[in-house]
Design a protein around this motif. Structure first.
Motif, PDB file in Angstrom:
ATOM      1  N   SER A  92      15.282   8.088  14.093  1.00  0.00           N
ATOM      2  CA  SER A  92      13.945   8.682  14.043  1.00  0.00           C
ATOM      3  C   SER A  92      13.938   9.842  13.060  1.00  0.00           C
ATOM      4  O   SER A  92      14.839  10.692  13.072  1.00  0.00           O
ATOM      5  N   ILE A  93      12.894   9.880  12.186  1.00  0.00           N
ATOM      6  CA  ILE A  93      12.704  10.960  11.207  1.00  0.00           C
ATOM      7  C   ILE A  93      11.368  11.615  11.527  1.00  0.00           C
ATOM      8  O   ILE A  93      10.327  10.941  11.527  1.00  0.00           O
ATOM      9  N   SER A 101      -2.476   6.360   5.668  1.00  0.00           N
ATOM     10  CA  SER A 101      -2.641   4.920   5.841  1.00  0.00           C
ATOM     11  C   SER A 101      -1.617   4.152   5.014  1.00  0.00           C
ATOM     12  O   SER A 101      -1.027   3.180   5.479  1.00  0.00           O
ATOM     13  N   ILE A 102      -1.409   4.619   3.774  1.00  0.00           N
ATOM     14  CA  ILE A 102      -0.406   3.974   2.918  1.00  0.00           C
ATOM     15  C   ILE A 102       0.992   4.152   3.503  1.00  0.00           C
ATOM     16  O   ILE A 102       1.801   3.221   3.533  1.00  0.00           O
ATOM     17  N   ALA A 103       1.291   5.358   4.011  1.00  0.00           N
ATOM     18  CA  ALA A 103       2.611   5.616   4.591  1.00  0.00           C
ATOM     19  C   ALA A 103       2.874   4.705   5.788  1.00  0.00           C
ATOM     20  O   ALA A 103       3.972   4.169   5.954  1.00  0.00           O
ATOM     21  N   ARG A 104       1.865   4.522   6.626  1.00  0.00           N
ATOM     22  CA  ARG A 104       2.042   3.641   7.784  1.00  0.00           C
ATOM     23  C   ARG A 104       2.296   2.198   7.346  1.00  0.00           C
ATOM     24  O   ARG A 104       3.194   1.519   7.863  1.00  0.00           O
ATOM     25  N   SER A 105       1.495   1.708   6.381  1.00  0.00           N
ATOM     26  CA  SER A 105       1.659   0.329   5.934  1.00  0.00           C
ATOM     27  C   SER A 105       3.019   0.119   5.290  1.00  0.00           C
ATOM     28  O   SER A 105       3.690  -0.895   5.532  1.00  0.00           O
ATOM     29  N   LEU A 106       3.469   1.074   4.463  1.00  0.00           N
ATOM     30  CA  LEU A 106       4.766   0.942   3.817  1.00  0.00           C
ATOM     31  C   LEU A 106       5.904   0.987   4.830  1.00  0.00           C
ATOM     32  O   LEU A 106       6.933   0.316   4.659  1.00  0.00           O
ATOM     33  N   THR A 107       5.739   1.786   5.880  1.00  0.00           N
ATOM     34  CA  THR A 107       6.763   1.839   6.928  1.00  0.00           C
ATOM     35  C   THR A 107       6.846   0.520   7.692  1.00  0.00           C
ATOM     36  O   THR A 107       7.929   0.016   8.000  1.00  0.00           O
ATOM     37  N   GLN A 108       5.694  -0.048   7.967  1.00  0.00           N
ATOM     38  CA  GLN A 108       5.668  -1.287   8.751  1.00  0.00           C
ATOM     39  C   GLN A 108       6.260  -2.468   7.999  1.00  0.00           C
ATOM     40  O   GLN A 108       6.917  -3.321   8.608  1.00  0.00           O
ATOM     41  N   ILE A 109       6.020  -2.540   6.680  1.00  0.00           N
ATOM     42  CA  ILE A 109       6.582  -3.671   5.946  1.00  0.00           C
ATOM     43  C   ILE A 109       8.084  -3.530   5.769  1.00  0.00           C
ATOM     44  O   ILE A 109       8.755  -4.477   5.351  1.00  0.00           O
ATOM     45  N   LYS A 136       9.914  -2.914   8.456  1.00  0.00           N
ATOM     46  CA  LYS A 136      10.345  -3.151   9.836  1.00  0.00           C
ATOM     47  C   LYS A 136      10.483  -1.858  10.620  1.00  0.00           C
ATOM     48  O   LYS A 136      11.262  -1.779  11.585  1.00  0.00           O
ATOM     49  N   GLY A 137       9.727  -0.810  10.218  1.00  0.00           N
ATOM     50  CA  GLY A 137       9.770   0.450  10.922  1.00  0.00           C
ATOM     51  C   GLY A 137       8.485   0.707  11.679  1.00  0.00           C
ATOM     52  O   GLY A 137       7.544  -0.082  11.657  1.00  0.00           O
ATOM     53  N   ASP A 138       8.437   1.855  12.374  1.00  0.00           N
ATOM     54  CA  ASP A 138       7.258   2.237  13.144  1.00  0.00           C
ATOM     55  C   ASP A 138       6.830   3.636  12.712  1.00  0.00           C
ATOM     56  O   ASP A 138       7.671   4.528  12.552  1.00  0.00           O
ATOM     57  N   PHE A 139       5.515   3.817  12.507  1.00  0.00           N
ATOM     58  CA  PHE A 139       4.951   5.084  12.040  1.00  0.00           C
ATOM     59  C   PHE A 139       3.953   5.561  13.091  1.00  0.00           C
ATOM     60  O   PHE A 139       3.044   4.827  13.469  1.00  0.00           O
ATOM     61  N   ALA A 177       4.581  13.850  12.424  1.00  0.00           N
ATOM     62  CA  ALA A 177       4.677  12.451  11.990  1.00  0.00           C
ATOM     63  C   ALA A 177       6.107  11.970  12.246  1.00  0.00           C
ATOM     64  O   ALA A 177       7.069  12.663  11.877  1.00  0.00           O
ATOM     65  N   ILE A 178       6.243  10.811  12.870  1.00  0.00           N
ATOM     66  CA  ILE A 178       7.551  10.289  13.259  1.00  0.00           C
ATOM     67  C   ILE A 178       7.710   8.895  12.666  1.00  0.00           C
ATOM     68  O   ILE A 178       6.866   8.021  12.849  1.00  0.00           O
TER      69      ILE A 178
END
Length: 692
Positions: A621-622, A660-668, A670-673, A684-685
C-alpha cells in the motif's frame, strides 16, 4: 383378423390340456422339487429319505411327549396321550438317571429307530395372588424384588395407588389404605422340586396299518421313493401339454367361427378389470399355491385336495390371461382398468381442490396462510392424540400426518431453494438468469416474479449506465481530437509570433497570455485523450517487477524542490523491506505525477505532505496525505469523477481529470485506488498485490 377360424372342439381340447397338464405339473412338480431338495434322486436316495422321515416323525412325537409329561407334573395330574401321540407304532419309556422307570407305554417291543431326551422337569406348581401396600414407590420396588427372590415365577403384575388409579378403578374404603398409598398386585407361582428324567421314544419294527398316521406317512414316503422318476416325468409332460394348450388358446383368444375377422369379448372382459384380476391373483391364488402340500403325508401320494386346489388356481390364472389377451387385441384393456376409473375423478377433484386452495392462499397475506396452516396441523395432531387415547388407528393416522408434513416441508424447501438460487445469480451479476415460477404457488410465485422484475430493472439500468458512459467517452474522444487540430495551429502561430519583434510592451504581454493559455489548453486536451484511453483500456501496459521503495525515492527527489517552493515539507516513510510489485513504471509514474500535481495546487502552505509505503505478505500500500488549503465539502467518490475539482471556485489551474486518470491507470495495472477525506485531511491510497 384373418386365418383359419378355430373349431369349438379344438378349444375344448385345448382347455382340457391346459387344466389337466398344468394341474399335473403343479402337483407332481411340487413333489419332485421336494424329493430333489431331500436328495431323493441320488444313488442312496430311497434309504436317505426313509431315514430322514423316521427321524423327523420320531422327533415330532418325542417333543410332544415331553411337553405332555411336563404339563402333567406341574398340574399334578396323570399323563394322558391324545392326538398324534396315540399311535400304536410309537411307544416310550420315562426313567430316572439311575434307570428306574417312572412311566412307560403298556405295549413294548422291537423297534427300528429310537430317540432320547434328557433334562429336568419341574414339580407341581402352586399359585398365589399377592396384594401389598407401600408408603413410597421406592418401597414398592423393593417389595417387588423380594417377591422375585421368594417365588419361582411372577406374572400379571399391576401397579396403582389408592388416590389416582390409572385404571379408573374404585378403591373400596374397607381396603387397608392406611397401610400405604402405593399398591402392588401380582400372581406368584412356586414349583415343586425338579426331577431329572430320561424320555425315550421308539418306532416299532413291524408297523401296523391302522395304528396311526406314522404308517401312512412312511408308506407315502416309500411310494415317493419308488415313483420318483415317474413323478418328475409326469410334471414335465404335464407342463409341455399345458403349454401347448395355452399357446393355442392365446393365439385364438377372441376368435370365433361365427364372426370371422372380429375379436369377440366376453362379459367377463367388460365387467372384471385387469388390474382387479391381478390383485385377486396375488391375494388369493398365490397364497393358495403356497399352501399346497409337498412331501409325505398320510392321505396318499398326491392328496385330492391339492389336485382340486391346483385345478382351480390354473383355471383362474388362464381365464385372467385370456381376458387380458382379448382386451389387448381390441386395444380396450386400458379403458377397463379399475385404477383408471378411480384415478381420473380423483385427479380431477384434486386439481380442483388444489386450484381453490391456491387461489385462496394467493389472496390472503402470508401471515394468515402460515396461521391457517399451523391451525390445520394442530387439528391433525389433536386427532392423533384422540386416536392414542382410544387406541384405534393411531399408527396409520400418525404416518399419514407425518407424510403430509414431510411433503409440505419438502415443497417449502424446494421453493425457497429456487428463490435462493435466483437471488444468488442476481447478486453475482448474472442478469440473464430467469427464476422458474411455473412450479411455485402463492407468495413464493409472487416473490419469484418480483425477482425477475428486479432483474429486468437492474439490467435496464446497467444498459443505460453503460450507454451513458460509452457516449461520454466517445464525446470526450471526439471533442479532444476536434480541438487538437486547431490547437496545434494556434500553438505553432504563437511560437512564430514569439520570434517576431513586437511593436510595444503591451503586445508582448498579450502574446505571453496567448502562449500560457494555449499551453494550458494543450495540457487539457492531452488529459482528455489520456482519460479516454485509460477508461477504455486502450493503453499498452508493460507489467514488470518494480521496487516500490526505489520508485518512491526517485519521486521524492523529483518533487521535493517543487513542494518546497509551495512551502510544503515532504516526509517519506518507505517500507521496512524492499517490496516489489508488478507494474508499468511509465504509467505508475504518471499516477504519482497526477497526485503530486494535486498536492501542489490544493495543499495548505506551511504543512507537511506524507508519503508512506506499507507492505504485508499479500499486498503493498502507498499512501499520500496532505492538508487541503480550502474546505473539502465534497465526497471522495464525487472527487474522483471527471471534471470535478476540489476548488469549487475553479480559480486554480486544472482540468479535474487528474484523479480520474490516476484511478484508471491504477486499475489497468491490477491495482486499487481509493480516496479518504476526513475534514481537511486528504488521503489517497494505492494498493497492489505483492510479488513473492
Amino acid at each position: 383378423m384373418t386365418g383359419k377360424q378355430p373349431k369349438g372342439w379344438a378349444k375344448v381340447l385345448a382347455w382340457v390340456l391346459v387344466l389337466v397338464g398344468f394341474t399335473v405339473c403343479v402337483t407332481c412338480g411340487g413333489q419332485a422339487l421336494w424329493l430333489a431338495q431331500q436328495g431323493g434322486y441320488t444313488n442312496y436316495g430311497p434309504r436317505q429319505l426313509m431315514e430322514q422321515g423316521e427321524q423327523e416323525l420320531l422327533e415330532d412325537r418325542l417333543e410332544g411327549l415331553v411337553s405332555v409329561y411336563e404339563s402333567s407334573q406341574r398340574n399334578g395330574t396323570s399323563m394322558e396321550l391324545t392326538g398324534r401321540l396315540r399311535d400304536n407304532n410309537f411307544f416310550f419309556t420315562i426313567k430316572t438317571p439311575s434307570g428306574a422307570t417312572l412311566l412307560a407305554s403298556e405295549e413294548q417291543g422291537e423297534y427300528r429307530e429310537k430317540m432320547t431326551w434328557q433334562g429336568e422337569v419341574l414339580g407341581k406348581q402352586t399359585e398365589e395372588t399377592i396384594t401389598r401396600y407401600y408408603a413410597t414407590p421406592e418401597a414398592r420396588e423393593q417389595g417387588m424384588e423380594q417377591l422375585r427372590q421368594k417365588y419361582d415365577d411372577i406374572y400379571n403384575v399391576d401397579y396403582y395407588d389408592t388416590v389416582s388409579d390409572p385404571q379408573d378403578r374404585v378403591i373400596e374404603s374397607s381396603e387397608p389404605a392406611a397401610e400405604g398409598r402405593y399398591v402392588l398386585q401380582a400372581e406368584c407361582v412356586t414349583y415343586g422340586p425338579a426331577v431329572s428324567v430320561e424320555v425315550t421314544g421308539y418306532l416299532r419294527q413291524d408297523l401296523e396299518a391302522n395304528g396311526g398316521d406314522i404308517y401312512g406317512k412312511l408308506m407315502t414316503l416309500t411310494q415317493l421313493s419308488e415313483y420318483r422318476y415317474s413323478i418328475a416325468t409326469a410334471a414335465l409332460i404335464g407342463g409341455v401339454l399345458g403349454a401347448l394348450g395355452l399357446i393355442y388358446l392365446v393365439k385364438n383368444a377372441g376368435r370365433s367361427a361365427k364372426r370371422p375377422g372380429e375379436v369377440m369379448r366376453t362379459a367377463l372382459d367388460r365387467v372384471l378389470p385387469l388390474d382387479l384380476l391381478a390383485v385377486l391373483a396375488v391375494v388369493v391364488i398365490l397364497p393358495s399355491i403356497a399352501s399346497l402340500d409337498t412331501g409325505p403325508n398320510e392321505k396318499g401320494l398326491i392328496p385330492l385336495n391339492d389336485i382340486l386346489l391346483s385345478l382351480v388356481v390354473v383355471a383362474l390364472l388362464v381365464t385372467g390371461l385370456l381376458s387380458f389377451v382379448r382386451q389387448e387385441k381390441t386395444g380396450e384393456w386400458k379403458k377397463t382398468l379399475l385404477c383408471r376409473r378411480l384415478i381420473r375423478p380423483a385427479t380431477a377433484a384434486w386439481r380442483k381442490g388444489k386450484d381453490v386452495v391456491c387461489r385462496t392462499a394467493g389472496k390472503l397475506p402470508l401471515f394468515w396462510v402460515a396461521g391457517l396452516g399451523f391451525l390445520g396441523l394442530c387439528f391433525l395432531e389433536g386427532l392423533c392424540l384422540l386416536a392414542t387415547y382410544y387406541g384405534n388407528g393411531v399408527l396409520l393416522l400418525w404416518l399419514l400426518l407425518k407424510a403430509g408434513e414431510g411433503c409440505l416441508l419438502i415443497y417449502l424447501v424446494l421453493a425457497m431453494r429456487e428463490l435462493q438460487t435466483g437471488a444468488h445469480h442476481l447478486a453475482a451479476g448474472q442478469l440473464e438468469y430467469q427464476v422458474p415460477t411455473d412450479r411455485l404457488i402463492g407468495p413464493f410465485r409472487a416473490h419469484g416474479e418480483d425477482l425477475n422484475n428486479i432483474r429486468q430493472g437492474i439490467q435496464h439500468a446497467v444498459e443505460e449506465q453503460m450507454k451513458s458512459e460509452r457516449m461520454k467517452t466517445e464525446l470526450i474522444t471526439n471533442v479532444s481530437h476536434d480541438i487538437k487540430t486547431p490547437l496545434t495551429s494556434i500553438v505553432n502561430y504563437v511560437d512564430l509570433l514569439k520570434k517576431e519583434p513586437m511593436p510595444d510592451e503591451q503586445a508582448k504581454q498579450y502574446l505571453e497570455v496567448l502562449d500560457r493559455q494555449s499551453a494550458r489548453l494543450k495540457k487539457l486536451t492531452e488529459d482528455l485523450v489520456e482519460a479516454s484511453k485509460a477508461s477504455t483500456g486502450n493503453l499498452t501496459v508493460d507489467l514488470q517487477p518494480t521496487d516500490v521503495n526505489v520508485l518512491l525515492t526517485q519521486t521524492v527527489g523529483e518533487y521535493e524542490e517543487k513542494l518546497s517552493e509551495r512551502d510544503l515539507t515532504l516526509v517519506l516513510t518507505p517500507a521496512e523491506s524492499s517490496p516489489k510489485i508488478s507494474a508499468d513504471g511509465r504509467l505508475l509514474w504518471r499516477v504519482f505525477e497526477n497526485l503530486f500535481s494535486n498536492i501542489q495546487k490544493y495543499a495548505l502552505p506551511g504543512t507537511r505532505v506524507y508519503l508512506t509505503c506499507e507492505a504485508t505478505a499479500e499486498q503493498v500500500s502507498i499512501a499520500f496525505r496532505n492538508i487541503s488549503a480550502t474546505p473539502l465539502n465534497i465526497s471522495a467518490q464525487e472527487l474522483m469523477e471527471r471534471f470535478v475539482r476540489g476548488d469549487a471556485s475553479r480559480n486554480t489551474e486544472g482540468s479535474g481529470l487528474g484523479l480520474s486518470i490516476a484511478r484508471s491507470l491504477t486499475q489497468i495495472q491490477k491495482g486499487d485506488f481509493s480516496l479518504t477525506i476526513d475534514g481537511d485531511l486528504f488521503k489517497a491510497i494505492l494498493t497492489f498485490p505483492r510479488l513473492s
